[in-house]
Scaffold this motif. Structure first.
Motif, PDB file in Angstrom:
ATOM      1  N   ALA A   1      57.990   1.065  31.604  1.00 51.79           N
ATOM      2  CA  ALA A   1      56.730   1.485  31.775  1.00 51.79           C
ATOM      3  C   ALA A   1      56.513   2.938  31.635  1.00 51.79           C
ATOM      4  O   ALA A   1      55.760   3.642  31.023  1.00 51.79           O
ATOM      5  CB  ALA A   1      56.441   1.608  33.606  1.00 51.79           C
ATOM      6  N   ILE A   2      57.831   3.764  31.618  1.00 52.17           N
ATOM      7  CA  ILE A   2      57.693   5.237  31.185  1.00 52.17           C
ATOM      8  C   ILE A   2      57.837   5.211  29.777  1.00 52.17           C
ATOM      9  O   ILE A   2      56.837   6.127  29.435  1.00 52.17           O
ATOM     10  CB  ILE A   2      59.247   5.897  31.667  1.00 52.17           C
ATOM     11  CG1 ILE A   2      59.217   5.929  33.311  1.00 52.17           C
ATOM     12  CG2 ILE A   2      59.215   7.239  30.942  1.00 52.17           C
ATOM     13  CD1 ILE A   2      60.481   6.433  33.477  1.00 52.17           C
ATOM     14  N   LEU A   3      58.059   4.274  28.798  1.00 46.82           N
ATOM     15  CA  LEU A   3      57.959   4.289  27.566  1.00 46.82           C
ATOM     16  C   LEU A   3      56.662   4.042  27.063  1.00 46.82           C
ATOM     17  O   LEU A   3      55.761   4.615  26.182  1.00 46.82           O
ATOM     18  CB  LEU A   3      58.886   3.534  26.940  1.00 46.82           C
ATOM     19  CG  LEU A   3      60.382   3.801  26.751  1.00 46.82           C
ATOM     20  CD1 LEU A   3      61.293   2.588  26.259  1.00 46.82           C
ATOM     21  CD2 LEU A   3      60.656   5.025  26.070  1.00 46.82           C
TER      22      LEU A   3
ATOM     23  N   ILE B   1      52.660   4.919  23.993  1.00 46.26           N
ATOM     24  CA  ILE B   1      51.240   4.460  23.856  1.00 46.26           C
ATOM     25  C   ILE B   1      50.198   5.304  24.404  1.00 46.26           C
ATOM     26  O   ILE B   1      49.195   5.661  23.708  1.00 46.26           O
ATOM     27  CB  ILE B   1      51.074   3.119  24.431  1.00 46.26           C
ATOM     28  CG1 ILE B   1      52.127   2.031  23.647  1.00 46.26           C
ATOM     29  CG2 ILE B   1      49.873   2.473  24.384  1.00 46.26           C
ATOM     30  CD1 ILE B   1      52.042   0.840  24.237  1.00 46.26           C
ATOM     31  N   GLY B   2      50.588   6.036  25.741  1.00 47.76           N
ATOM     32  CA  GLY B   2      49.684   6.833  26.326  1.00 47.76           C
ATOM     33  C   GLY B   2      49.482   8.085  25.476  1.00 47.76           C
ATOM     34  O   GLY B   2      48.250   8.701  25.444  1.00 47.76           O
TER      35      GLY B   2
ATOM     36  N   ALA C   1      47.806  16.958  23.876  1.00 45.32           N
ATOM     37  CA  ALA C   1      48.065  15.955  24.647  1.00 45.32           C
ATOM     38  C   ALA C   1      49.593  16.163  25.144  1.00 45.32           C
ATOM     39  O   ALA C   1      49.840  15.192  26.149  1.00 45.32           O
ATOM     40  CB  ALA C   1      48.264  14.543  23.825  1.00 45.32           C
ATOM     41  N   ALA C   2      50.163  17.365  24.915  1.00 46.72           N
ATOM     42  CA  ALA C   2      51.582  17.445  25.309  1.00 46.72           C
ATOM     43  C   ALA C   2      51.612  17.908  27.055  1.00 46.72           C
ATOM     44  O   ALA C   2      50.959  19.079  27.408  1.00 46.72           O
ATOM     45  CB  ALA C   2      52.152  18.614  24.738  1.00 46.72           C
TER      46      ALA C   2
ATOM     47  N   ASN D   1      57.131  12.397  26.893  1.00 49.23           N
ATOM     48  CA  ASN D   1      55.883  12.825  26.251  1.00 49.23           C
ATOM     49  C   ASN D   1      56.037  14.064  25.036  1.00 49.23           C
ATOM     50  O   ASN D   1      55.217  14.122  24.185  1.00 49.23           O
ATOM     51  CB  ASN D   1      54.575  13.136  27.289  1.00 49.23           C
ATOM     52  CG  ASN D   1      53.460  13.806  26.803  1.00 49.23           C
ATOM     53  OD1 ASN D   1      53.443  15.045  26.577  1.00 49.23           O
ATOM     54  ND2 ASN D   1      52.578  13.026  26.145  1.00 49.23           N
ATOM     55  N   ASP D   2      56.840  15.170  25.451  1.00 51.91           N
ATOM     56  CA  ASP D   2      57.016  16.190  24.710  1.00 51.91           C
ATOM     57  C   ASP D   2      57.435  15.811  23.334  1.00 51.91           C
ATOM     58  O   ASP D   2      57.257  16.270  22.353  1.00 51.91           O
ATOM     59  CB  ASP D   2      57.577  17.460  25.598  1.00 51.91           C
ATOM     60  CG  ASP D   2      57.139  17.915  26.572  1.00 51.91           C
ATOM     61  OD1 ASP D   2      55.813  17.896  26.742  1.00 51.91           O
ATOM     62  OD2 ASP D   2      57.651  18.617  27.302  1.00 51.91           O
ATOM     63  N   GLY D   3      58.484  14.983  23.617  1.00 51.72           N
ATOM     64  CA  GLY D   3      59.087  14.541  21.995  1.00 51.72           C
ATOM     65  C   GLY D   3      58.306  13.815  21.309  1.00 51.72           C
ATOM     66  O   GLY D   3      58.360  14.011  19.776  1.00 51.72           O
TER      67      GLY D   3
END
Length: 723
Positions: free
Chosen positions: A159-161, A166-167, A206-207, A237-239
């Motif tokens: 779910a995190i990935l 994708i998010g 989006a970061a 998300n940052d990466g």
């Protein structure tokens, strides 16, 4: 106190500005002297003085060498100012419970930035991308990865990935396309921005900043699943954001006319190669750290340094290879923590934890203070109402749509679906921070004519999300009645029940022929125990992983802590008794009851000391040689025996077995210690029903399941020890 601290903070900043002005004045004077007017002849320009051709008229007692220490002096001053700022913020806990700490630090940054701008008439100090990405961000991300709850993280890894990859792509694409469509409709006026530049701005905006998310969610104390979802998504998300930013930056440099289907496919492949390649680099460095700590038995004094150096090298190596440096240091911290904590000495582990927290908190403070300082610069502010308001609207709307859409898909496959309230909090928890500002500051002004507009919009988005969302997050969680995190620790019975339930789920999946999450976790656990632990852990660390040993070690620690509390309470009663007698004597009051119990008290103390001496001699480890305290540059302790803990464990296990037999099976209890202070007809009872020591207070447990399990474990282990 708060007023004086604020004045000292302002004085420190004023001192920094004054030093800079004095130095600038000195430079002007030196420049005028080095270029004399025509006709003016300098005296004594001899080269015999050595040096650099300057005239020396005599030996100077004290000289002012500002350029010699300028850079480190300013760095040290700003670290001091940031530390004092954090101290000012934490003076009033009622204020930080309402306003997040990150928002207060930004406000302090505004004040400091105003002082600096008033002194220099320009913004001398700003947060540059080089300082942020190479010196401040790595320790924050390493701290987050190192202290990541691994079981919870990998249990929700899928779910995190989905949210992170994708998010993030969804948010970047929808915000960029939405702004481009509004620009085509004329809602922003005449600005020089194309489609690719809108997509680039959407990728950096989006970061989601993990620093701001951690600060807010730790104060709110949301439940573990919701916390790991938001925290893990913001961390990865940052990466992903940096990778997207680099891809779109390459597209902008290439030009829209040169982009075809082949270039788009190469960009997609580059995205996955950079992301997974950075993660692989981090895993490799995690294995290297674990191997090094496996061989640091004789140099324990420097083993904490390997974690920081190699963790930072994983970040730099990934950056050197054009891979994701953030993902590299994240997975380096996640994958190495288990093995280095087992390999290193307990004091080294404590050192790593405290130093890592100090570096991370210091970096976070500096980041938020300079986010406030960077705003006090008229040169970067360009206002466009349509662009700014539409950006704020789109980042909220499209994040809500993305979270609800992805959660609807994930709930079809999750055993415990995410509730509607959790989805609202996840959508509202997308706080922006310094990562977005660092990326927008990296833009090239030659390629992006509207760079200052993007910088201004990014700063407003950061301030708006950190302050407004941060302030309203706690009332929102309270109003929605979000499930909070449990503060109590699991009991031994609950741990046994959970472990039994996990094994039952694995067995059910194995019998039914389905390969599920529990089956894969059990296979990974077997592979890790068989190969990775043998390769990455010291032999002594593998022995100490005995589950029975760990359970009894925890029980012994609890018993020792309860014993210390009881002794402390006894001493407090005695001190109160002595103070009462002293007060009555000073007031010339004769009590109706004799309070002079010193004779009995001394007798009891001698008896307790004598009993404690014999108990310690009987049940604690006696060293084979006396310790010789001496100075050593590489060792903190001498004469350490690796078998000491195991011998204590075997001896205490036998004592517990005897106690449980006496309490549960009707076997004769252990012999009690007789001292010369005890009467033969009325022996003094030793505390507890079994043999007692400060590290092992044996008492029969009230729960029958725990008692039976303890008896069984003791019998099994004692038989194994005999064999």
């Amino acid at each position: 106190m708060a007023c004086r601290t604020c004045l000292w903070l302002l004085g420190t900043t004023f001192f920094t500005c004054t030093v800079r002005l004095v130095v600038e004045g000195t430079e002007v004077g030196a420049t005028q002297e080095s270029h004399p007017e025509p006709g003016v002849v300098g005296s004594n320009h001899s080269q015999a003085g050595g040096g650099h051709g300057s005239s020396i008229s005599g030996i100077q007692i004290v000289t002012f060498k500002w350029h010699h220490v300028e850079a480190p002096y300013l760095i040290a001053l700003w670290i001091l100012v940031a530390g004092v700022s954090k101290m000012v913020v934490e003076l009033n806990h009622s204020l930080t419970s309402v306003i997040p700490e990150s928002a207060l630090l930004i406000i302090i940054g505004w004040i400091l930035g105003g002082i600096i701008y008033g002194a220099d008439k320009m913004q001398t100090f700003t947060l540059t991308p080089t300082v942020f990405f190479f010196y401040l961000l790595p320790q924050v991300i390493l701290d987050a990865g190192y202290f990541m709850p691994n079981k919870l993280f990998f249990s929700n890894m899928g779910a995190i990935l989905v949210y992170a990859v994708i998010g993030t792509c969804w948010n970047a694409a929808t915000v960029g396309l939405g702004l481009w469509g509004c620009w085509l409709g004329g809602a922003m006026g005449d600005i020089d921005i194309g489609l690719l530049q809108f997509l680039l701005f959407g990728s950096l905006i989006a970061a989601v900043d993990p620093v701001a998310v951690i600060a807010v969610f730790e104060e709110v104390h949301v439940n573990e699943v919701l916390f790991i979802m938001v925290f893990g998504e913001s961390l990865l998300n940052d990466g992903v954001t940096v990778v997207l930013f680099n891809v779109f930056d390459a597209f902008v440099s290439l030009g829209g006319a040169e982009i075809d289907a082949v270039e788009i496919i190469k960009g997609i492949i580059s995205f996955f190669v950079v992301a997974f390649g950075g993660s692989l680099v981090g895993i490799i460095f995690a294995l290297l750290i674990s191997l090094l700590t496996r061989c640091t038995k004789n140099i324990q004094i420097i083993e904490p340094g390997f974690i920081f150096i190699l963790g930072y090298l994983s970040y730099l190596t990934a950056e050197m290879l054009s891979l994701s440096a953030i993902l590299s240091i994240v997975f380096c911290g996640i994958c190495c923590q288990k093995y280095i904590n087992a390999n290193m000495d307990e004091r080294s582990v404590t050192t790593v934890r405290y130093v890592m927290k100090v570096l991370a908190n210091g970096s976070e403070t500096i980041i938020f203070v300079f986010l406030g300082i960077s705003a006090i610069d008229p040169a970067v502010w360009v206002w466009n109402t349509g662009f700014i308001l539409l950006t704020l609207l789109f980042i909220f709307v499209f994040r809500f749509i993305g979270v609800f859409l992805l959660t609807w898909i994930l709930n079809k496959y999750r055993l415990v679906p995410l509730e509607f309230i959790d989805q609202v909090v996840m959508s509202y928890g997308g706080l922006r921070g310094a990562v977005a500002y660092g990326l927008v500051a990296m833009l090239d002004e030659n390629k992006f004519k509207e760079k200052n507009l993007m910088v201004s919009t990014t700063l407003i988005v950061v301030y708006f999300t950190v302050m407004l969302q941060g302030i309203t997050m706690k009332p929102l969680v309270t109003w929605l009645k979000v499930k909070r995190a449990a503060v109590t620790e699991l009991t031994l019975a609950e741990k046994i029940q959970n472990r039994t339930f996990d094994h039952m789920l694995v067995a059910i999946e194995d019998i039914s022929g389905q390969i599920g999450h529990n089956y894969m976790r059990d296979k990974w656990h077997n592979f890790e125990e068989r190969w990775l632990c043998w390769f990455l852990m010291k032999p002594s660390a593998r022995k100490s992983r005995d589950y029975i040993f760990n359970i009894f070690h925890q029980l012994n620690l609890k018993d020792a802590m309860s014993y210390v509390k009881e002794v402390r309470a006894t001493h407090q009663v005695r001190e109160s008794h002595d103070n009462l007698i002293l007060y009555l004597q000073t007031q010339d009051i004769v009590p109706s009851v004799c309070l002079d119990m010193h004779e009995q008290d001394l007798t009891m103390r001698e008896s307790e000391d004598f009993n404690a001496h014999h108990l310690l001699q009987q049940h604690l480890y006696r060293g084979r040689k006396q310790h010789r305290h001496r100075y050593s540059r590489s060792h903190l302790e001498t004469n350490r025996d690796e078998n000491e803990v195991q011998e204590i464990f075997q001896r205490t296990m036998r004592s517990r077995l005897e106690s449980f037999k006496s309490a549960k099976m009707g076997v004769a209890p252990a012999k009690k210690i007789q001292t010369k202070h005890q009467k033969k007809d009325k022996p003094q009872k030793v505390r507890g029903e079994g043999t007692f020591s400060p590290f092992l207070h044996v008492r029969p447990h009230s729960h029958p399941l725990i008692g039976n399990v303890m008896c069984m474990l003791c019998n099994v282990y004692v038989m194994l020890c005999h064999f």
